[in-house]
Design a protein around this motif. Sequence first.
Motif, PDB file in Angstrom:
ATOM      1  N   TYR A  93       4.740   2.307   8.813  1.00 59.41           N
ATOM      2  CA  TYR A  93       4.569   0.896   9.187  1.00 59.41           C
ATOM      3  C   TYR A  93       3.243   0.359   8.652  1.00 59.41           C
ATOM      4  CZ  TYR A  93       4.060  -3.232  12.185  1.00 59.41           C
ATOM      5  OH  TYR A  93       3.878  -4.512  12.659  1.00 59.41           O
ATOM      6  N   ALA A  94       2.183   1.130   8.791  1.00 57.70           N
ATOM      7  CA  ALA A  94       0.876   0.697   8.286  1.00 57.70           C
ATOM      8  C   ALA A  94       0.895   0.537   6.769  1.00 57.70           C
ATOM      9  CB  ALA A  94      -0.200   1.694   8.702  1.00 57.70           C
ATOM     10  N   SER A  95       1.746   1.317   6.084  1.00 61.01           N
ATOM     11  CA  SER A  95       1.763   1.283   4.624  1.00 61.01           C
ATOM     12  C   SER A  95       2.269  -0.041   4.058  1.00 61.01           C
ATOM     13  CB  SER A  95       2.616   2.437   4.080  1.00 61.01           C
ATOM     14  OG  SER A  95       4.011   2.177   4.244  1.00 61.01           O
ATOM     15  N   ILE A  96       3.047  -0.806   4.829  1.00 56.54           N
ATOM     16  CA  ILE A  96       3.551  -2.092   4.335  1.00 56.54           C
ATOM     17  C   ILE A  96       2.552  -3.223   4.583  1.00 56.54           C
ATOM     18  CG2 ILE A  96       5.950  -1.353   4.638  1.00 56.54           C
ATOM     19  CD1 ILE A  96       6.032  -3.325   7.065  1.00 56.54           C
ATOM     20  N   GLU A  97       1.410  -2.877   5.188  1.00 59.83           N
ATOM     21  CA  GLU A  97       0.357  -3.860   5.474  1.00 59.83           C
ATOM     22  C   GLU A  97       0.929  -5.045   6.255  1.00 59.83           C
ATOM     23  OE1 GLU A  97      -1.239  -4.616   1.566  1.00 59.83           O
ATOM     24  OE2 GLU A  97      -2.492  -2.819   1.647  1.00 59.83           O
TER      25      GLU A  97
END
Length: 256
Positions: free
Chosen positions: A136-140
Motif C-alpha cells: 500500500y505504501a508503495s503506491i504513494e
Amino acid sequence: MAEFRLPKNSEVQEGRAVDVAKGAKNAKTFRLYRYDPDTGENPRYDSYTIDLDQCGPMVLDAILYIKNNVDSSVTLRRSCREGICGSCAMNIDGSNTLACLKPIEEVKGQVKITPLPHLPVIKDLVPDVNHLAAQYASIEPWMKTESPAPARERLQSPEDAELLNGADGKGPAACILCFCCSTSCPSYWWNGDRFLGPSILLQAYRWIADTRDEATGERLDQLEDPFRLYRCHTIMNCTKTCPKGLNPAKAIAEIK
C-alpha cells in the motif's frame, strides 16, 4: 510423481470443546482457529457452544462473548464494530468478510472461523498484514500536485467526486483496506510478492481517478509491469467477497 510435505506443525488438529449454553434452545457452536507460535504446537480448532440470547446478532458479538465470558485467551483484531475500520476481517463459513457485518443467522450449522487465508498468522485470528501494508505504501497513497496550493481546499465538481465515491456510495474511496479481496484472490496467493492484488490496485485507482491529483502519468508508469498489475486474470473473487459491496475488478480494468 511429485510429493509435497506440509511444514512442521502446519496440520490443523481438533482442540477442546466447551459447552456453556446450558441446554439453551437458541444454542450455536463456533469453531475458532487457535494458534500460538510460542507454544510450538499445531494449530487447532476449539469449539464453543453458547446461548445466542446472551450476545448480539453478529459473528463478532459471539466471538467477543466467548473471549469475555468463556476463554479470555482468544485473540482477534477489532475496533469500530460498524464496518468502517476493517480490523475484524476474517474467514467465516468459507468466505472472507467482516465479523461485525456478518449476521450469525446467515450461517447454517456450526460457524467455522479462521484468519484471512494465505497470510502468516501471528496468533489465533490475527494475520500478519505487514506485506500488504508495504505494498500500500508503495503506491504513494497521497495527493501529488505541482500547482500552487489554493487558499482553501482543492474543490471538485459533483461529477468528479462521484468518480471516487460512486453514485451509490460504493466507489473506490469507500475501500477500508480490510484485505478481504486480496486474500481471496488466487493470483495474489501465487504471486503476492510481486502482484499488488485487488485491494492495493483499487486504492491506486482511487488516486488515478482523483481529478485533483496531478501525477496520473507517474502513477500509471509505476503500475506498468507484468506482475504489479497484469497478474490480474479477472477471476472476480475480489468483487464477490468484498464486504462493502465494492468492485475492485472494475477498478483494475479501468487502470488497464
